[in-house]
Motif scaffolding. Structure first.
Motif, PDB file in Angstrom:
ATOM      1  N   HIS A  63       0.844  -1.200   0.000  1.00  0.00           N
ATOM      2  CA  HIS A  63       0.000   0.000   0.000  1.00  0.00           C
ATOM      3  C   HIS A  63       0.875   1.243   0.000  1.00  0.00           C
ATOM      4  CE1 HIS A  63      -3.790   2.260   1.413  1.00  0.00           C
ATOM      5  NE2 HIS A  63      -2.836   3.167   1.275  1.00  0.00           N
ATOM      6  N   HIS A  65       1.577   5.201  -2.532  1.00  0.00           N
ATOM      7  CA  HIS A  65       1.051   6.114  -3.547  1.00  0.00           C
ATOM      8  C   HIS A  65       2.229   6.648  -4.355  1.00  0.00           C
ATOM      9  CE1 HIS A  65      -2.839   5.928  -1.523  1.00  0.00           C
ATOM     10  NE2 HIS A  65      -2.145   5.956  -0.402  1.00  0.00           N
ATOM     11  N   HIS A 287      -5.628  -0.211   6.161  1.00  0.00           N
ATOM     12  CA  HIS A 287      -5.295   0.449   7.440  1.00  0.00           C
ATOM     13  C   HIS A 287      -5.876  -0.292   8.652  1.00  0.00           C
ATOM     14  CE1 HIS A 287      -3.934   3.458   4.709  1.00  0.00           C
ATOM     15  NE2 HIS A 287      -5.150   3.837   4.364  1.00  0.00           N
ATOM     16  N   ASP A 350       2.109   3.088   3.208  1.00  0.00           N
ATOM     17  CA  ASP A 350       1.286   4.256   2.893  1.00  0.00           C
ATOM     18  C   ASP A 350       2.147   5.460   2.504  1.00  0.00           C
ATOM     19  OD1 ASP A 350      -1.128   5.458   2.347  1.00  0.00           O
ATOM     20  OD2 ASP A 350      -1.543   6.039   4.422  1.00  0.00           O
TER      21      ASP A 350
HETATM   22 ZN   LIG Z   1      -3.027   5.299   1.368  1.00  0.00          ZN
END
Ligand SMILES: [Zn+2]
Length: 447
Positions: A63, A65, A287, A350
């Motif tokens: 996970h 970005h 999450h 993340d």
């Molecule tokens: Zn995220």
């Protein structure tokens, strides 16, 4: 062709026992084709001396970005730990390199309260400024930024979930090749990009701009495959039927869903809808930041996978201890409880909202400590082997079996500079000696 010599292979499988050390591993194309002792180098074969270091499956960050990470590399830190006061924020904005847009990231209210256009104007007027909240949800613009973005003059400079629009307004752009190099330093050979706005163009754009890691995308309805990313906000939840309908339509199109849940209410709401729609381990909760006994039981009932970010215990733990009710501290970014309950559990960073170094997350999963050494949810601690497994499963099954360094497997590898018995004591990315992606060396520390 690549020959890795003198590596410790399969050191993590107890059954391997003695004999796992000092092996040679031959890669041809994207595959491992031979593992043995004293393999003779073939003509033209590239040699990599492992010096007895552990050869692990390449890490997969389940996970992150990519574009936001690439943009963060060209952005100005505006929050802790680099910036903690109003004067530091002013200095950071004033000294931002280049001309045109100043792109700030990582802002948190502990620096200077809630930002808006007027407050940013008081810090910097001359250049268009946009500052992203640490959560990634909110952007704040100054007056020059509001004008540059073509927004109406009445705007208060606050923009909620506006990443797509902001991308069009230009600025320093995203350093995708730089992000890829950084990830390779950590032994990362693959990523799952969890950005809701990903579309059919994203994969090609990442590759064109220098992303060497394997990329799995989730994204919006316009993406044809990969999980449908669904964002939830406790304060503006859709109706139950609307969420269930979205899940059912995704499943009807042979796509799993990945639902963003950071509060207890979001988690319970999402899981209720998943159970009602029918769910499986391909469906994901992203999450699960707060999971009490009810949340845990619903995860198990739904049979879905959880993708957690234990790095936030280290990176944001001090703030959690201040702001989260003490009764909920044991429920933050749980690990052991999910595994013990039989729920598939994978790990992501993340990034750029968390640090992109998966070893930080592994270390936090083992120590369960804030940056200043205070414990959070000690019962959730994992062994180093289990922490590593959060990042070494198949990209499509974050909570599944650990990939193996074996003949026929993909040549996506992470070589450490020491045997696992030593590396497990520190779990530091500094011990990554080389990274191999699809049979090609993407990083070597010595080079
Ligand atoms: Zn995220």
């Amino acid at each position: 062709m690549l020959l890795i010599r003198n590596a410790e292979v399969a050191a993590l499988a107890p059954a391997a026992g003695r004999g796992a050390a000092a092996l040679d591993v031959r890669c041809r194309g994207e595959r491992i084709v031979e593992i043995g002792r004293g393999l003779a180098p073939a003509p033209g074969e590239r040699l990599l001396d492992a010096r007895g270091g552990a050869l692990l499956p390449g890490l997969h960050d389940h996970h992150l970005h990519s574009f936001a990470l690439g943009a963060a590399l060209r952005s100005t830190p505006c929050g802790p730990p680099e910036v903690t006061t109003l004067e530091q924020l002013r200095a950071a904005l004033e000294s931002a390199p280049g001309a045109g847009w100043v792109r700030g990231v990582g802002y948190h209210e502990s620096v200077a309260g809630r930002l808006c256009r007027d407050r940013l104007d008081a810090l910097l007027r001359e250049r268009p400024v946009r500052v992203q909240h640490r959560s990634g949800k909110m952007w704040f613009l100054n007056s020059a930024g509001v004008r540059a973005a073509g927004l109406e003059a009445a705007s208060d400079g606050r923009m909620f979930r506006a990443d797509e629009a902001l991308r069009d307004w230009g600025g320093p752009g995203a350093d995708i090749a730089g992000a890829s190099r950084l990830l390779a330093r950590y032994g990362v050979t693959g990523v799952t990009d969890a950005t809701p706005g990903n579309d059919v163009e994203t994969a090609a754009a990442l590759k064109r701009r220098g992303m060497r890691q394997r990329v799995v995308l989730m994204g919006g309805e316009s993406l044809r495959e990969g999980a449908l990313k669904i964002m939830l906000d406790e304060h503006s939840l859709p109706t139950f039927d609307a969420l269930r309908g979205r899940i059912e339509r995704a499943h009807g199109a042979a796509r799993p869903v990945a639902i963003h849940c950071v509060t207890r209410a979001e988690l319970v709401f999402a899981l209720a809808a998943l159970i009602d729609a029918g769910a499986g381990r391909e469906d994901r909760i992203e999450h699960a930041s707060v999971a009490d006994a009810d949340g845990l039981a619903l995860v198990v009932q739904a049979g879905v996978t959880v993708v957690t970010q234990p790095n936030f215990i280290a990176e944001r733990g001090a703030q959690y201890l201040r702001e989260v009710a003490p009764a909920a501290h044991p429920h933050l970014y749980r690990c052991r409880a999910f595994i013990d309950a039989g729920a598939p559990l994978g790990g992501g960073t993340d990034a750029p909202f968390g640090k992109p170094d998966p070893w930080v997350a592994m270390r936090a999963a083992v120590t369960r400590q804030t940056a200043d050494g205070r414990p959070i949810g000690g019962a959730e601690a994992l062994t180093p082997e289990r922490a590593l497994a959060l990042f070494t499963t198949h990209p499509a099954d974050p909570g599944g079996a650990v990939r193996e360094v074996a003949v026929g497997a993909s040549a996506d590898l992470c070589l450490l500079d020491r045997p696992w018995a030593q590396a497990r004591e520190t779990l530091l990315s500094e011990h990554v000696a080389a990274t191999v992606i699809a049979g090609a060396i993407a990083f070597t520390r010595s080079a």
